[in-house]
Structures are given as C-alpha cells and as structure tokens.
Design a protein around this motif. Sequence first.
Motif, PDB file in Angstrom:
ATOM      1  N   ILE A 170     -54.333 -51.086 125.315  1.00  0.00           N
ATOM      2  CA  ILE A 170     -54.336 -51.163 124.360  1.00  0.00           C
ATOM      3  C   ILE A 170     -53.176 -51.306 123.431  1.00  0.00           C
ATOM      4  CG2 ILE A 170     -56.506 -49.056 124.156  1.00  0.00           C
ATOM      5  CD1 ILE A 170     -54.194 -47.248 123.809  1.00  0.00           C
ATOM      6  N   LYS A 171     -53.265 -52.009 122.150  1.00  0.00           N
ATOM      7  CA  LYS A 171     -52.197 -52.365 121.219  1.00  0.00           C
ATOM      8  C   LYS A 171     -52.702 -51.747 119.701  1.00  0.00           C
ATOM      9  CE  LYS A 171     -53.447 -56.344 123.039  1.00  0.00           C
ATOM     10  NZ  LYS A 171     -53.390 -58.135 122.811  1.00  0.00           N
ATOM     11  N   ASP A 172     -51.516 -52.041 119.166  1.00  0.00           N
ATOM     12  CA  ASP A 172     -51.641 -51.350 117.789  1.00  0.00           C
ATOM     13  C   ASP A 172     -50.274 -52.621 117.164  1.00  0.00           C
ATOM     14  OD1 ASP A 172     -52.330 -50.375 115.868  1.00  0.00           O
ATOM     15  OD2 ASP A 172     -52.105 -48.453 115.729  1.00  0.00           O
ATOM     16  N   SER A 173     -50.170 -52.204 115.338  1.00  0.00           N
ATOM     17  CA  SER A 173     -49.795 -52.806 114.993  1.00  0.00           C
ATOM     18  C   SER A 173     -49.208 -51.889 113.843  1.00  0.00           C
ATOM     19  CB  SER A 173     -49.642 -54.296 114.317  1.00  0.00           C
ATOM     20  OG  SER A 173     -48.592 -54.455 113.231  1.00  0.00           O
ATOM     21  N   TYR A 174     -48.223 -51.961 113.112  1.00  0.00           N
ATOM     22  CA  TYR A 174     -46.988 -51.051 112.229  1.00  0.00           C
ATOM     23  C   TYR A 174     -46.865 -51.761 111.301  1.00  0.00           C
ATOM     24  CZ  TYR A 174     -48.719 -46.963 115.601  1.00  0.00           C
ATOM     25  OH  TYR A 174     -48.977 -46.072 115.053  1.00  0.00           O
ATOM     26  N   ASP A 196     -48.384 -52.967 108.375  1.00  0.00           N
ATOM     27  CA  ASP A 196     -48.699 -53.348 107.663  1.00  0.00           C
ATOM     28  C   ASP A 196     -48.002 -51.592 106.480  1.00  0.00           C
ATOM     29  OD1 ASP A 196     -50.402 -52.398 104.681  1.00  0.00           O
ATOM     30  OD2 ASP A 196     -51.892 -52.998 105.575  1.00  0.00           O
ATOM     31  N   LYS A 197     -47.484 -52.021 105.992  1.00  0.00           N
ATOM     32  CA  LYS A 197     -47.074 -50.626 104.944  1.00  0.00           C
ATOM     33  C   LYS A 197     -47.846 -49.553 104.607  1.00  0.00           C
ATOM     34  CE  LYS A 197     -43.827 -53.090 101.780  1.00  0.00           C
ATOM     35  NZ  LYS A 197     -43.166 -53.668 100.569  1.00  0.00           N
ATOM     36  N   ASN A 198     -48.822 -49.491 104.528  1.00  0.00           N
ATOM     37  CA  ASN A 198     -50.105 -48.643 104.448  1.00  0.00           C
ATOM     38  C   ASN A 198     -50.298 -47.826 105.508  1.00  0.00           C
ATOM     39  OD1 ASN A 198     -50.486 -49.234 101.474  1.00  0.00           O
ATOM     40  ND2 ASN A 198     -52.176 -50.540 102.450  1.00  0.00           N
ATOM     41  N   ARG A 199     -49.569 -47.918 106.981  1.00  0.00           N
ATOM     42  CA  ARG A 199     -49.935 -47.344 108.054  1.00  0.00           C
ATOM     43  C   ARG A 199     -48.312 -46.809 108.796  1.00  0.00           C
ATOM     44  NH1 ARG A 199     -52.020 -49.487 112.701  1.00  0.00           N
ATOM     45  NH2 ARG A 199     -52.881 -47.743 112.860  1.00  0.00           N
ATOM     46  N   GLN A 200     -46.806 -47.811 107.938  1.00  0.00           N
ATOM     47  CA  GLN A 200     -46.159 -47.079 108.851  1.00  0.00           C
ATOM     48  C   GLN A 200     -45.698 -45.387 108.755  1.00  0.00           C
ATOM     49  OE1 GLN A 200     -42.752 -48.977 107.347  1.00  0.00           O
ATOM     50  NE2 GLN A 200     -43.265 -51.052 107.169  1.00  0.00           N
ATOM     51  N   ALA A 201     -46.646 -44.768 108.676  1.00  0.00           N
ATOM     52  CA  ALA A 201     -46.599 -43.239 107.968  1.00  0.00           C
ATOM     53  C   ALA A 201     -47.259 -42.528 108.914  1.00  0.00           C
ATOM     54  CB  ALA A 201     -46.617 -42.524 107.126  1.00  0.00           C
ATOM     55  N   LYS A 202     -48.016 -43.401 110.254  1.00  0.00           N
ATOM     56  CA  LYS A 202     -48.264 -43.103 111.287  1.00  0.00           C
ATOM     57  C   LYS A 202     -47.900 -42.877 112.298  1.00  0.00           C
ATOM     58  CE  LYS A 202     -52.795 -43.398 109.507  1.00  0.00           C
ATOM     59  NZ  LYS A 202     -54.503 -44.068 109.742  1.00  0.00           N
ATOM     60  N   ARG A 203     -46.209 -44.147 112.579  1.00  0.00           N
ATOM     61  CA  ARG A 203     -46.005 -44.200 113.464  1.00  0.00           C
ATOM     62  C   ARG A 203     -44.906 -43.442 114.292  1.00  0.00           C
ATOM     63  NH1 ARG A 203     -40.741 -47.845 112.329  1.00  0.00           N
ATOM     64  NH2 ARG A 203     -40.974 -48.183 115.158  1.00  0.00           N
ATOM     65  N   THR A 204     -45.041 -41.623 113.842  1.00  0.00           N
ATOM     66  CA  THR A 204     -45.160 -40.460 114.787  1.00  0.00           C
ATOM     67  C   THR A 204     -46.289 -39.694 115.009  1.00  0.00           C
ATOM     68  OG1 THR A 204     -44.273 -39.146 112.569  1.00  0.00           O
ATOM     69  CG2 THR A 204     -42.638 -40.523 112.904  1.00  0.00           C
ATOM     70  N   MET A 205     -47.124 -40.155 114.813  1.00  0.00           N
ATOM     71  CA  MET A 205     -48.324 -39.429 114.919  1.00  0.00           C
ATOM     72  C   MET A 205     -48.891 -40.073 116.392  1.00  0.00           C
ATOM     73  SD  MET A 205     -50.172 -39.938 111.725  1.00  0.00           S
ATOM     74  CE  MET A 205     -49.564 -38.976 109.643  1.00  0.00           C
ATOM     75  N   ASN A 206     -49.520 -39.297 116.760  1.00  0.00           N
ATOM     76  CA  ASN A 206     -50.109 -39.519 118.456  1.00  0.00           C
ATOM     77  C   ASN A 206     -51.189 -40.639 118.070  1.00  0.00           C
ATOM     78  OD1 ASN A 206     -48.423 -37.548 119.458  1.00  0.00           O
ATOM     79  ND2 ASN A 206     -50.857 -36.180 119.280  1.00  0.00           N
ATOM     80  N   HIS A 207     -51.375 -41.050 118.641  1.00  0.00           N
ATOM     81  CA  HIS A 207     -52.449 -42.487 118.930  1.00  0.00           C
ATOM     82  C   HIS A 207     -53.709 -42.009 119.325  1.00  0.00           C
ATOM     83  CE1 HIS A 207     -53.823 -46.402 118.376  1.00  0.00           C
ATOM     84  NE2 HIS A 207     -54.591 -46.193 119.607  1.00  0.00           N
ATOM     85  N   THR A 208     -54.526 -42.054 118.638  1.00  0.00           N
ATOM     86  CA  THR A 208     -56.362 -41.301 119.751  1.00  0.00           C
ATOM     87  C   THR A 208     -57.343 -42.178 119.597  1.00  0.00           C
ATOM     88  OG1 THR A 208     -56.871 -41.668 117.225  1.00  0.00           O
ATOM     89  CG2 THR A 208     -55.439 -40.112 117.989  1.00  0.00           C
ATOM     90  N   LYS A 259     -40.599 -39.829 119.368  1.00  0.00           N
ATOM     91  CA  LYS A 259     -40.897 -39.751 118.474  1.00  0.00           C
ATOM     92  C   LYS A 259     -41.656 -40.392 117.605  1.00  0.00           C
ATOM     93  CE  LYS A 259     -35.001 -38.959 119.604  1.00  0.00           C
ATOM     94  NZ  LYS A 259     -33.892 -39.290 119.196  1.00  0.00           N
ATOM     95  N   GLU A 260     -41.227 -41.723 118.010  1.00  0.00           N
ATOM     96  CA  GLU A 260     -42.402 -43.300 117.099  1.00  0.00           C
ATOM     97  C   GLU A 260     -42.455 -44.187 117.494  1.00  0.00           C
ATOM     98  OE1 GLU A 260     -40.144 -44.039 113.801  1.00  0.00           O
ATOM     99  OE2 GLU A 260     -38.674 -45.469 114.567  1.00  0.00           O
ATOM    100  N   TRP A 261     -43.529 -45.217 117.537  1.00  0.00           N
ATOM    101  CA  TRP A 261     -44.172 -45.842 118.069  1.00  0.00           C
ATOM    102  C   TRP A 261     -43.559 -46.982 117.959  1.00  0.00           C
ATOM    103  CZ3 TRP A 261     -47.710 -45.785 122.062  1.00  0.00           C
ATOM    104  CH2 TRP A 261     -48.531 -44.589 121.896  1.00  0.00           C
ATOM    105  N   PRO A 262     -42.655 -48.306 118.267  1.00  0.00           N
ATOM    106  CA  PRO A 262     -42.495 -48.969 117.539  1.00  0.00           C
ATOM    107  C   PRO A 262     -43.693 -49.716 116.401  1.00  0.00           C
ATOM    108  CG  PRO A 262     -42.820 -49.542 120.256  1.00  0.00           C
ATOM    109  CD  PRO A 262     -43.474 -48.218 119.904  1.00  0.00           C
ATOM    110  N   MET A 263     -43.092 -51.365 115.706  1.00  0.00           N
ATOM    111  CA  MET A 263     -43.522 -51.520 114.977  1.00  0.00           C
ATOM    112  C   MET A 263     -45.128 -52.207 115.535  1.00  0.00           C
ATOM    113  SD  MET A 263     -42.452 -51.148 112.242  1.00  0.00           S
ATOM    114  CE  MET A 263     -42.899 -52.261 110.787  1.00  0.00           C
ATOM    115  N   GLU A 264     -44.625 -52.987 116.353  1.00  0.00           N
ATOM    116  CA  GLU A 264     -45.542 -53.071 117.250  1.00  0.00           C
ATOM    117  C   GLU A 264     -45.683 -52.736 119.242  1.00  0.00           C
ATOM    118  OE1 GLU A 264     -47.474 -57.425 116.114  1.00  0.00           O
ATOM    119  OE2 GLU A 264     -45.478 -57.717 116.938  1.00  0.00           O
ATOM    120  N   TRP A 265     -46.622 -52.286 119.997  1.00  0.00           N
ATOM    121  CA  TRP A 265     -46.956 -52.424 121.137  1.00  0.00           C
ATOM    122  C   TRP A 265     -47.590 -53.065 121.490  1.00  0.00           C
ATOM    123  CZ3 TRP A 265     -50.772 -48.945 122.355  1.00  0.00           C
ATOM    124  CH2 TRP A 265     -50.949 -48.039 121.562  1.00  0.00           C
TER     125      TRP A 265
END
Length: 603
Positions: free
Chosen positions: A501-505, A507-519, A552-558
């Motif tokens: 699985i992978k994700d990217s933050y 997008d400025k609208n998604r950066q607030a989710k970096r500290t949240m759990n990935h579901t 703490k938080e997710w990397p910008m891309e992981w």
Amino acid sequence: MQAMAVPQDSTLVVAIDIGTTYSGYAFSFGHQYKSKPLNITSHSWPDGPSYKTPTCVLLTSEKKFHSFGREAENKYISLAENEEHEDWYFVTRFKMLLMEKEELDEQTLVEDMDKKPISALLVFTEAIKYLKNHLLNDLKKRNLDVPDNQIKWVLTVPAIWSDPAKQFMRTAAERADIPHSSLTLAYEPEAAALYCRLLPIDTMKVAGGTNYLSCFEPGKKIIIVDLGGGTADISINEVTKEHNLKTIDRASGGDWGGTNIDKKYLKFLEEVLGNNIMEEIRRDYRSDLLEIQQDFEEQKRKVTPDRDHDVVIRMPGGVMEIIRNKKQKLADIVESSQHSGTVSVKENQRDRLHIKARIFISFFKETTQHIISHLQQVLDSRHLGHIPPAMVMVGGFSESVIVTDAIRNHESFQNIKVIIPTEARLAVLKGAVLFGHNPTVVISRMAKYSYGIRSYRTFKKGDPESKRLKEEGKEWCRDYFKKLFTINQEVTVGERSVVTIKDSYKDKNRQAKRTMNHTLDLYFTTEKDPNFIDEKGCMKLGQVQIPPPDGKEWPMEWTGDFELEIGGTEIIGRFKDRNSGKTVIASFNAFGVPFHYNTPKAM
C-alpha cells in the motif's frame, strides 16, 4: 503464613469459560503441564453441577456489581420474595446475545429478567471480572503467590462466532483488567479435542468398545461436536504425524443448544396452566420461575429415551398460591387443558405434574433433528475422504442421554466411533488450559471466507463505469476487492498475506491527515474470486487502523507492506514501512459493522 512462591519459569494458565447456562474456570502451572498435562484444577462450586456455576449477574439499582452465579440467584430470589427486586438488574443467559445480534458495539444493550435494558459490555465485563478475582482469591487460599506477569489468561469462544463477537469478548476481558498481551482466545471445539486426546481410556464412553487411542493416531480425522446451553459448535480436525491438530473444514453449527429444550418446556407449561397463570408467575413470582427452571434442568439430565414411567415435576408454592387465589385446583386446570391426556395430577400429590415420558422426550426432538441434519451435511464434506471419522461429543448438553442416543443410533452414524468423555461439560474448560500452555498445537485452520481489502487498480475495459475514478491524470477502478485469502484455503498459524500500500500527502488538502491513522476496510465473501466490495454476498468485516511508523506523522510519500493473519483465533494486522523498516501492529475494529451468519457455500 508466608505465601509459597511459584518458580519463575512456571507460567500459570487460567481458562475462563462463560457459558450460556453455566460458567467456571480452571488452571494449571507450567511444571504441571510438562509432567502431567491433565493435572488441571477446577473450582468446585456449591449447590450446582460440580465445577460450574449458573451464568447470571446481579447488579444494584445504580448498576453496580453485586454477585454472580448461584449467589446472584439466591439474592435475587430473596429480593423478589420481599418485592424489592424491581430496581435491581438480574441478567441471565446473556451469552447468546453475541450470536443473535447482527451489530455489536460498546453501546449494545441486553435485557434483564424484567426486560430492563442494561449495557451488555458491563454485564460481560463483570462476569469475567468476578471469575478472574475468584481465581486470584483461590490462589491466596492455597497460599500461592503468583506475579501478574506469570499469569496467562485464556477465554473460550465458539468457533462459529463472528469477529465482532470475539472482539466484544476481548474488550470485556480487558475492561476486567486482564492485560491485552496476556489474553488468548480459544475455540471451544478445538479446546475439547486437545483435552479428549489425552484422556485415559477409562474416562471415555466409546460406542462398540473401540479403543479411543486409535481415534487420535496420526492421519485420523475427528469431528468435534460441542453441545452447550446456547449453541452446537462443530469442527473437523485431523491428527498430524507430529501429533498436532489441523482444523480441516470451516467451523459450523447453529443455535441448537440445551436452552431450546427449556423454551419448549415453558411453552408446554403455559399450554397446561394457561396464559394468565404463566404471565402472573413471570410478573410476580420470579423466585418460583427460577425454581421451575432449576427443577427442569435437573430432570433434563436424568431422563433417558427408554423411560417408561412419568416424569414428576413439583410446582412451587407461589404457583399453587396463584391457583388457590383463583379458587381453582391444579388437577382441574390440567384436566381442562389441551394436554389432559398426557399430563395428570395424583390425588395424594396435588402440587405435582405427572408428565408422560414420551411427551417430555418430545421437547428434545426438534433441536436434536437440527443437530443430526447438520452432522449429516458435515459427513458429506469433501474434507473427510473415505475413512469414517470418530465423533467426540462434549459440552453440558452432550450429557443428555436423549441427545447422545439419538445421534449414536441414527443410521447415518452407524460406522462412526462416537466418544463422550465422562465429564463432557468440562472438556472445553480444561482443554482451553492445555491450549494456553501450547497454542501452536493447532497448526492450521480453513479460511471461513475469502478476505480482502477495499482497494484501487488501473481501470480496464469492461469495468463498470460507476467504478471509474480520474485522479492526477490517471484512470482508476475503485471499490476493487483486493483478495488476501481464499475461502477453503488451508491457512497455517502465523501465515501472512501481504499487500503493498502507498499514499501521498503532497496535496495541501490532505496534509492534515499525516498525523492520523491510515485506515483499510476489510471485507469478506463466500465467493472464491470476488471483483468488487459491493457485489452480492460481500460484506464489510471491519476497519484496520495503521498508526504512523514513528508514532507521530507519515512521510509526505510512503510505501509499505500490510500483512494480515487469519490463521489464529483472532485477526492480526501488521504494517512494515519500507523507508524506515519499522513495523507496527495494526488495530482491528469490527464494532458497529452489521454481521449476518450466512453459511458459506460448499465448494
């Protein structure tokens, strides 16, 4: 007197069995297990079946715990006799809620004897806490000092239960102050198999005089039939050459336990006495209703299928008082009922019902037929091959000769070794202790369903237009069922299915989710090769929560690997971050997700 210390390398395994009708606990130390595995201690409860106490909880009007088991029954009877019971909560036979309820969460309610709602989680928690504390006090009385970190707790659950139901039990246990890492769930029929295979021959009842040892030789297959108060729980096991067990078919069963016989009897009694009298008993004579149920429980175990004389059941004083107040006689009421030809009252025993044995036995007919019909389906399973298996019957309801004889004598089971331990009701409890000492003895299980996560893939020709999603210049197909395990797949304990699985933050609208759990949404289906998560028969099982690897938080891309385990008694998820190499345990939440017990199709 100074408490006796326990060797540091000797873990204490404690099993707790919350049954529909009766509950109890058993334990043994590591050194006992190594030298004599069946040296297992069970607490002997007064005023009831040995080593079990009634499953009932009594709470005050403030919803504070008061008592459990026979003590709770006696206190409630005293309150009812003094008409002081209305504000109290007396909850009994609450285990079936976890199978009957399609949706479970922390707000799920259960009704007490007066139909008053109360938190189901509170009731289960107090039941587990009582048995846990009773065990700890028992150890003190035995002058044994066992550190908390040397105690391993095992909680029994039916193998046919849903994941939300299992999560509910674990949550209740943890709220009863049992540490998460010290708790293991054990499937009841598997635990029974572990116990029965070690029993000396003189404690087994074997049809045809067959030596039980031959039934547990490597390569042999055994059907475990756990008949409890609420459910019939059935699994098929095979003995490996290393003398471990493999569960070679999906667990199955239904709500065909002993309490169904109780319901038949109470319905019969209502037809004999009349609706008005039974309603008055339920409303104003609670202690007498409990006495009626207790008396029937005794008779249920005693009556045999070849009985040719009446079953005599005494009506409590409160029932006779209701009848006198109506200026009637029990004999006249019986005579005018639809059962006048099969129930009678003798002149010298005016408070006793004499029920024809064939009528009493008929209470068992429907439930027994359900069990037999299902066992016939189990025998047709492709997993059994041509070798007739042995059938081991355990659980309190297996102590009914009416039930066991109906199965023994049925033509479908004539070539099967039917084995019943002398203490059938303790097989699960003691087997759970053995499982706690060696949980790897069950090396594999069959996947009940196909499991997968909700995912995306490249949109392909032929995909539904409703699934097309355009993002960052690419076309994706959403709601894709990314399969991790296939129905009927043999899954070894510890085996993991991995998905990247992978994700990217960015997008400025998604950066607030970096500290949240990935579901991740986890789904299941009875289909072998599902395509989408909204296909017919596909259901959401729950949600996996993956915390950021550094906490703490997710990397910008992981990018990472999600690993899922279903081979044990509980679902386990892990996430390994490829960048840091860190692994975190994912939490699985099935609360609030509707679950239907749809039977998997035969493959």
